[in-house]
Scaffold this motif. Sequence first.
Motif, PDB file in Angstrom:
ATOM      1  N   TRP A   1       4.713  36.075  22.361  1.00 41.39           N
ATOM      2  CA  TRP A   1       4.122  37.140  21.543  1.00 41.39           C
ATOM      3  C   TRP A   1       3.582  38.248  22.435  1.00 41.39           C
ATOM      4  O   TRP A   1       3.819  39.427  22.179  1.00 41.39           O
ATOM      5  CB  TRP A   1       3.023  36.545  20.656  1.00 41.39           C
TER       6      TRP A   1
ATOM      7  N   HIS B   1       4.717  30.084  22.301  1.00 41.06           N
ATOM      8  CA  HIS B   1       4.836  31.155  21.307  1.00 41.06           C
ATOM      9  C   HIS B   1       3.811  32.261  21.538  1.00 41.06           C
ATOM     10  O   HIS B   1       4.080  33.433  21.274  1.00 41.06           O
ATOM     11  CB  HIS B   1       4.751  30.603  19.877  1.00 41.06           C
ATOM     12  N   TYR B   2       2.646  31.911  22.032  1.00 38.48           N
ATOM     13  CA  TYR B   2       1.589  32.879  22.310  1.00 38.48           C
ATOM     14  C   TYR B   2       1.982  33.774  23.492  1.00 38.48           C
ATOM     15  O   TYR B   2       1.802  34.995  23.434  1.00 38.48           O
ATOM     16  CB  TYR B   2       0.289  32.122  22.595  1.00 38.48           C
TER      17      TYR B   2
ATOM     18  N   LYS C   1       4.710  42.094  22.515  1.00 37.42           N
ATOM     19  CA  LYS C   1       3.678  43.076  22.188  1.00 37.42           C
ATOM     20  C   LYS C   1       3.368  43.969  23.382  1.00 37.42           C
ATOM     21  O   LYS C   1       3.051  45.139  23.247  1.00 37.42           O
ATOM     22  CB  LYS C   1       2.412  42.330  21.750  1.00 37.42           C
TER      23      LYS C   1
END
Length: 75
Positions: free
Chosen positions: A38, A34-35, A42
């Motif tokens: 992200w 998930h990081y 982003k």
Amino acid sequence: MSLLPDQSKLIELAKAKMPYGKFKGRFLIDLPEHYIVWYKQKGFPKGKLGNQLEQIFEIKVNGLEPMIRTIRDRF
């Protein structure tokens, strides 16, 4: 044993660690999915770390984490 330039970069990627934040000191390959997603949404940071995170994203998407962990453990 002589390493080709691409092999050296793969070993470097396998041994790369997150330099800051909540996951500081963790191998990039071990960052939670998930990081990495992200960061993908982003925008990856500029420079070497951003390139490495983008490569880690592609590795995770293609299910190649075990290969990178094997490389990390062997070298």
